[in-house]
Design an enzyme around this catalytic site. Sequence first.
Site, PDB file in Angstrom:
ATOM      1  N   HIS A   1      -6.675  -0.613   5.767  1.00 39.45           N
ATOM      2  CA  HIS A   1      -6.045   0.189   7.254  1.00 39.45           C
ATOM      3  C   HIS A   1      -6.602  -0.386   8.217  1.00 39.45           C
ATOM      4  O   HIS A   1      -7.115   0.877   9.072  1.00 39.45           O
ATOM      5  CB  HIS A   1      -5.890   1.823   7.241  1.00 39.45           C
ATOM      6  CG  HIS A   1      -4.969   2.310   5.813  1.00 39.45           C
ATOM      7  ND1 HIS A   1      -4.118   1.775   5.266  1.00 39.45           N
ATOM      8  CD2 HIS A   1      -5.356   3.495   5.284  1.00 39.45           C
ATOM      9  CE1 HIS A   1      -3.931   2.299   4.937  1.00 39.45           C
ATOM     10  NE2 HIS A   1      -4.115   4.261   4.127  1.00 39.45           N
TER      11      HIS A   1
ATOM     12  N   ASP B   1       2.158   3.478   2.700  1.00 36.20           N
ATOM     13  CA  ASP B   1       1.257   4.545   2.657  1.00 36.20           C
ATOM     14  C   ASP B   1       2.200   5.279   2.240  1.00 36.20           C
ATOM     15  O   ASP B   1       1.647   6.807   2.988  1.00 36.20           O
ATOM     16  CB  ASP B   1       0.201   4.577   3.889  1.00 36.20           C
ATOM     17  CG  ASP B   1      -0.731   5.577   4.103  1.00 36.20           C
ATOM     18  OD1 ASP B   1      -1.302   5.348   2.161  1.00 36.20           O
ATOM     19  OD2 ASP B   1      -1.844   6.216   4.295  1.00 36.20           O
TER      20      ASP B   1
ATOM     21  N   HIS C   1       0.145  -1.785   0.009  1.00 33.26           N
ATOM     22  CA  HIS C   1      -0.290   0.094  -0.102  1.00 33.26           C
ATOM     23  C   HIS C   1       0.794   1.514  -0.091  1.00 33.26           C
ATOM     24  O   HIS C   1       1.194   1.805   0.335  1.00 33.26           O
ATOM     25  CB  HIS C   1      -0.542  -0.137   1.190  1.00 33.26           C
ATOM     26  CG  HIS C   1      -1.569   1.091   1.193  1.00 33.26           C
ATOM     27  ND1 HIS C   1      -2.841   0.894   0.932  1.00 33.26           N
ATOM     28  CD2 HIS C   1      -1.952   2.546   1.086  1.00 33.26           C
ATOM     29  CE1 HIS C   1      -3.858   2.298   0.545  1.00 33.26           C
ATOM     30  NE2 HIS C   1      -2.988   2.797   1.526  1.00 33.26           N
ATOM     31  N   CYS C   2       0.610   2.278  -0.773  1.00 32.90           N
ATOM     32  CA  CYS C   2       1.902   3.066  -1.471  1.00 32.90           C
ATOM     33  C   CYS C   2       1.559   3.731  -2.536  1.00 32.90           C
ATOM     34  O   CYS C   2       0.554   3.332  -3.524  1.00 32.90           O
ATOM     35  CB  CYS C   2       3.497   3.138  -1.286  1.00 32.90           C
ATOM     36  SG  CYS C   2       3.713   1.845  -2.703  1.00 32.90           S
ATOM     37  N   HIS C   3       1.489   4.947  -2.469  1.00 37.16           N
ATOM     38  CA  HIS C   3       0.975   5.764  -3.508  1.00 37.16           C
ATOM     39  C   HIS C   3       2.061   6.876  -4.548  1.00 37.16           C
ATOM     40  O   HIS C   3       2.989   6.422  -4.008  1.00 37.16           O
ATOM     41  CB  HIS C   3      -0.011   7.605  -3.206  1.00 37.16           C
ATOM     42  CG  HIS C   3      -0.894   6.344  -2.798  1.00 37.16           C
ATOM     43  ND1 HIS C   3      -2.118   6.202  -2.456  1.00 37.16           N
ATOM     44  CD2 HIS C   3      -1.175   6.607  -0.670  1.00 37.16           C
ATOM     45  CE1 HIS C   3      -2.459   5.743  -0.931  1.00 37.16           C
ATOM     46  NE2 HIS C   3      -2.010   5.585  -0.189  1.00 37.16           N
TER      47      HIS C   3
END
Length: 295
Positions: A180, A248, A30-32
């Site tokens: 989350h 994140d 989960h990253c952007h």
Amino acid sequence: MSEMTPGYLPFHPSPKQPEYHPPQGAVDAHCHVFGPGAEFPYAPERKYTPCDAPKEKLFELRDDLGFARNVIVQASCHGKDNAALVDALEASGGLARGVAIVGADVQDAELQALHAAGVRGVRFNFVKRLVDATPHEVFERIAAKVARLGWHIVVYFEGPDLEEVAPLVRRLPGIVVVDHMGRPDVAEGIEGAGFRAFMEFLAEDTRYWVKVSCPERLTVAGPPYDDVVPFARALVERFPDRVLWGTDWPHPNMKSHVPDDGALVDVIPRIAVTEGLRQRLLVDNPMRLYWPEEA
């Protein structure tokens, strides 16, 4: 280029080297990527303007932290324009997969193009300060379209919204991943009614997965996030084959502090306390979901 939202905290400029070394093939699930805004403009309807967080910085962080792959999740500041996401996926050499945001009017040709780039899921956001409300039937129409490609659904909501969102999730096809930890109120403790209800919800159906991410968002006490660790550990131990972990990065809309990604990695052995649990959390589960052809 758009000005960053006042008070927005940019990502940590030099995260520590983690003491914990992830297993070979570990996935930051989960990253952007954000922008750069000059090349990939932010959505007009966005509720915040982030600092640019380009793919090069993400891949550099991946390597520095000891991870092999990323799952890049489209965030609300880019809306339904997945161009920055696709650009990052295509530059990753197959080491990244994506979760997109699309509308109910999305055409099959666009979905096929996203799939070819490495997208394997869509995200439905229910966090009211980030997005405008969307009727549930719109999400159901989208889910029916992407199910034909074997994609899964990622849902983002806060603890008090579980009762409202759960009936929709039950109607969705395929795997549904909750972001989350469902954003529990950690002040209530793991025996609180809210987290108990969330655990019972996950236990209803093996299609429901959860990301044990974002202690920095959930904490009341602050680093090293001792108050959040019991929640993540409870999920990892009860649902070991349905948990994912992610940084994140670049931590959009953090107000309390700038998280150190190296310190976040050091939380992992506290929530997954055996090598077997860590292998499932960081390698086996994300590979099965995002790279099934290799798993």
